[in-house]
Design an enzyme around this catalytic site. Structure first.
Site, PDB file in Angstrom:
ATOM      1  N   SER A   1       0.830  -1.203   0.000  1.00 15.20           N
ATOM      2  CA  SER A   1       0.000   0.000   0.000  1.00 15.20           C
ATOM      3  C   SER A   1       0.864   1.253   0.000  1.00 15.20           C
ATOM      4  CB  SER A   1      -0.855   0.076   1.267  1.00 15.20           C
ATOM      5  OG  SER A   1      -1.695  -1.003   1.368  1.00 15.20           O
TER       6      SER A   1
ATOM      7  N   GLU B   1      -5.280  -1.112  -8.450  1.00 10.25           N
ATOM      8  CA  GLU B   1      -4.352  -0.169  -9.086  1.00 10.25           C
ATOM      9  C   GLU B   1      -3.169  -0.971  -9.633  1.00 10.25           C
ATOM     10  OE1 GLU B   1      -5.162   3.789  -6.320  1.00 10.25           O
ATOM     11  OE2 GLU B   1      -3.761   2.295  -5.603  1.00 10.25           O
TER      12      GLU B   1
HETATM   13  N1  LIG Z   1      -5.132  -4.660   4.973  1.00  7.59           N
HETATM   14  C1  LIG Z   1      -5.372  -3.738   4.044  1.00  7.59           C
HETATM   15  O1  LIG Z   1      -6.330  -2.944   4.132  1.00  7.59           O
HETATM   16  C2  LIG Z   1      -4.489  -3.665   2.828  1.00  7.59           C
HETATM   17  C3  LIG Z   1      -4.998  -3.095   1.655  1.00  7.59           C
HETATM   18  C4  LIG Z   1      -4.191  -3.064   0.504  1.00  7.59           C
HETATM   19  C5  LIG Z   1      -2.898  -3.553   0.569  1.00  7.59           C
HETATM   20  N2  LIG Z   1      -2.416  -4.069   1.744  1.00  7.59           N
HETATM   21  C6  LIG Z   1      -1.041  -4.594   1.737  1.00  7.59           C
HETATM   22  O2  LIG Z   1      -1.096  -6.006   1.622  1.00  7.59           O
HETATM   23  C7  LIG Z   1       0.011  -6.591   2.318  1.00  7.59           C
HETATM   24  C8  LIG Z   1      -0.534  -7.591   3.316  1.00  7.59           C
HETATM   25  O3  LIG Z   1      -1.412  -6.927   4.210  1.00  7.59           O
HETATM   26  P1  LIG Z   1      -2.458  -7.728   5.117  1.00  7.59           P
HETATM   27  O4  LIG Z   1      -3.342  -6.706   5.720  1.00  7.59           O
HETATM   28  O5  LIG Z   1      -3.023  -8.852   4.346  1.00  7.59           O
HETATM   29  O6  LIG Z   1      -1.481  -8.316   6.264  1.00  7.59           O
HETATM   30  P2  LIG Z   1      -1.729  -9.566   7.203  1.00  7.59           P
HETATM   31  O7  LIG Z   1      -0.862  -9.320   8.401  1.00  7.59           O
HETATM   32  O8  LIG Z   1      -3.179  -9.832   7.393  1.00  7.59           O
HETATM   33  O9  LIG Z   1      -1.127 -10.801   6.361  1.00  7.59           O
HETATM   34  C9  LIG Z   1       0.225 -10.970   6.078  1.00  7.59           C
HETATM   35  C10 LIG Z   1       0.481 -12.474   6.032  1.00  7.59           C
HETATM   36  O10 LIG Z   1       1.764 -12.700   5.449  1.00  7.59           O
HETATM   37  C11 LIG Z   1       2.330 -13.818   6.095  1.00  7.59           C
HETATM   38  N3  LIG Z   1       3.765 -13.761   5.844  1.00  7.59           N
HETATM   39  C12 LIG Z   1       4.692 -12.932   6.377  1.00  7.59           C
HETATM   40  N4  LIG Z   1       5.905 -13.174   5.828  1.00  7.59           N
HETATM   41  C13 LIG Z   1       5.729 -14.171   4.911  1.00  7.59           C
HETATM   42  C14 LIG Z   1       6.591 -14.834   4.009  1.00  7.59           C
HETATM   43  N5  LIG Z   1       7.875 -14.534   3.918  1.00  7.59           N
HETATM   44  N6  LIG Z   1       6.040 -15.794   3.207  1.00  7.59           N
HETATM   45  C15 LIG Z   1       4.731 -16.091   3.271  1.00  7.59           C
HETATM   46  N7  LIG Z   1       3.879 -15.482   4.115  1.00  7.59           N
HETATM   47  C16 LIG Z   1       4.378 -14.534   4.911  1.00  7.59           C
HETATM   48  C17 LIG Z   1       1.928 -13.692   7.544  1.00  7.59           C
HETATM   49  O11 LIG Z   1       1.980 -14.935   8.207  1.00  7.59           O
HETATM   50  C18 LIG Z   1       0.495 -13.155   7.411  1.00  7.59           C
HETATM   51  O12 LIG Z   1      -0.450 -14.191   7.410  1.00  7.59           O
HETATM   52  C19 LIG Z   1       0.798  -5.439   2.924  1.00  7.59           C
HETATM   53  O13 LIG Z   1       1.839  -5.074   2.049  1.00  7.59           O
HETATM   54  C20 LIG Z   1      -0.235  -4.323   3.006  1.00  7.59           C
HETATM   55  O14 LIG Z   1       0.331  -3.041   2.970  1.00  7.59           O
HETATM   56  C21 LIG Z   1      -3.187  -4.162   2.868  1.00  7.59           C
END
Ligand SMILES: NC(=O)c1ccc[n+]([C@@H]2O[C@H](COP(=O)([O-])OP(=O)(O)OC[C@H]3O[C@@H](n4cnc5c(N)ncnc54)[C@H](O)[C@@H]3O)[C@@H](O)[C@H]2O)c1
Length: 287
Positions: free
Chosen positions: A123, A156
């Site tokens: 993000s 995006e």
């Molecule tokens: N939550 C939101 O609203 C949102 C929206 C758009 C983008 N994002 C982006 O998406 C990404 C993930 O966010 P999220 O909210 O899903 O986080 P989250 O914490 O819910 O999930 C992340 C997951 O990644 C896993 N993980 C960590 N390191 C890993 C690795 N090396 N290999 C495999 N799995 C691994 C963790 O165990 C966890 O389950 C981030 O970059 C965030 O900025 C989040």
């Protein structure tokens, strides 16, 4: 670079809130998908959430039971990065930490074919900076889905400084096949939506104090007077006050524009554990 002629198999790394939703979109769109988590248990939990959401579609008669089963059968799980070797596209959705993403992309490049596309769902980090971890940055793009990914229509498609047009267009086509409305943009802080929405919401929150308007009246003002579908306080409660503060700080750090900085009032709410809907209390109180 030469990109894969056709995207058939998608790898999703990190099956948290976003990754599980993206994996669901992939298998619903007919792609073979392989999801990688750090433990088998986390992978199974993600599969359980995906199965639950697909079942809800079946219950609402938006999907047949056969299609649900076929979609779930297209999803395999692993903890071993090497099993992503056959992917045409890999979408990374791990924690929002530059060091972790750089290490992962460097490892990933060792595993996948030379024509595979690598996408990040970051993000607030720079896609260009993440792409610098690999020898062939032309293959790296941003695919920024919104939360919850299966429901929010936008994705995006982010072109980093060295992304190839082929990689950008291939990611765009995948977004379309997933039923999204993709938009193309360049790799600037906040991309399109957050660049506009974060400072706008911060302005709204400052107006709470400046105009001494109540959260209810501010929401009414923006829905009834500006045609917003949802008032700003309701929206920030829904997004999560901690998530909004984090996004504001990330944008402020990059752009140094005062409007990007989170207003002290909302930082105090975050520190007090008033996180919005998910904690039961934010600007409003929830059952
Ligand atoms: N939550 C939101 O609203 C949102 C929206 C758009 C983008 N994002 C982006 O998406 C990404 C993930 O966010 P999220 O909210 O899903 O986080 P989250 O914490 O819910 O999930 C992340 C997951 O990644 C896993 N993980 C960590 N390191 C890993 C690795 N090396 N290999 C495999 N799995 C691994 C963790 O165990 C966890 O389950 C981030 O970059 C965030 O900025 C989040």
């Amino acid at each position: 670079m030469v990109v894969a002629p056709e995207i058939r198999k998608i790898g999703i790394i990190g099956l948290g809130s976003m990754g599980a939703g993206i994996a669901q979109l992939a298998v619903e769109a007919g792609y073979e998908a392989i999801g990688r988590e750090v433990t088998a248990e986390l992978g199974q939990q993600a599969r359980g959430r995906i199965a639950h959401f697909l079942q809800r579609k079946v219950d609402k008669e938006r999907m047949s039971a056969d299609d649900r089963d076929a979609a779930l059968a297209r999803l395999t799980l692993t903890t071993d990065l090497a099993e992503l070797a056959g992917c045409d596209l890999v979408i990374e959705a791990i924690v929002e930490d530059l060091g972790a993403k750089l290490a992962l992309f460097a490892d990933l490049e060792e595993v996948v074919r030379s024509d595979a596309i690598l996408a990040t769902n970051t993000s607030a980090l720079s896609v260009t900076e993440i792409a610098a971890a690999v020898a062939e940055p032309a293959r790296v793009v941003g695919m920024h889905f919104f939360n919850p990914a299966p429901l929010m229509p936008l994705v995006e498609i982010v072109r980093a400084e060295l992304s190839s047009s082929e990689a950008v267009e291939a990611a765009y086509a995948v977004g379309e096949r997933m039923g999204k409305h993709p938009v193309r943009c360049h790799d600037t802080p906040g991309f399109v939506v957050n660049r506009v929405l974060i400072p706008l919401l911060n302005d709204c929150l400052r107006v709470l104090d400046e105009a001494r308007v109540s959260p209810e009246d501010l929401d009414t003002a923006m829905t009834a007077g500006a045609g917003w579908p949802m008032g700003p306080c309701t929206l920030v409660d829904l997004v999560g006050i901690d998530v909004h503060v984090h996004a504001s700080e990330a944008l402020y750090e990059k752009l140094r524009e005062p409007r990007m900085a989170p207003p002290p009032r909302i930082v105090a709410m975050k520190n007090a554990g008033l996180l919005g809907r998910k904690s039961g209390r934010g600007f409003y109180t929830y059952e």
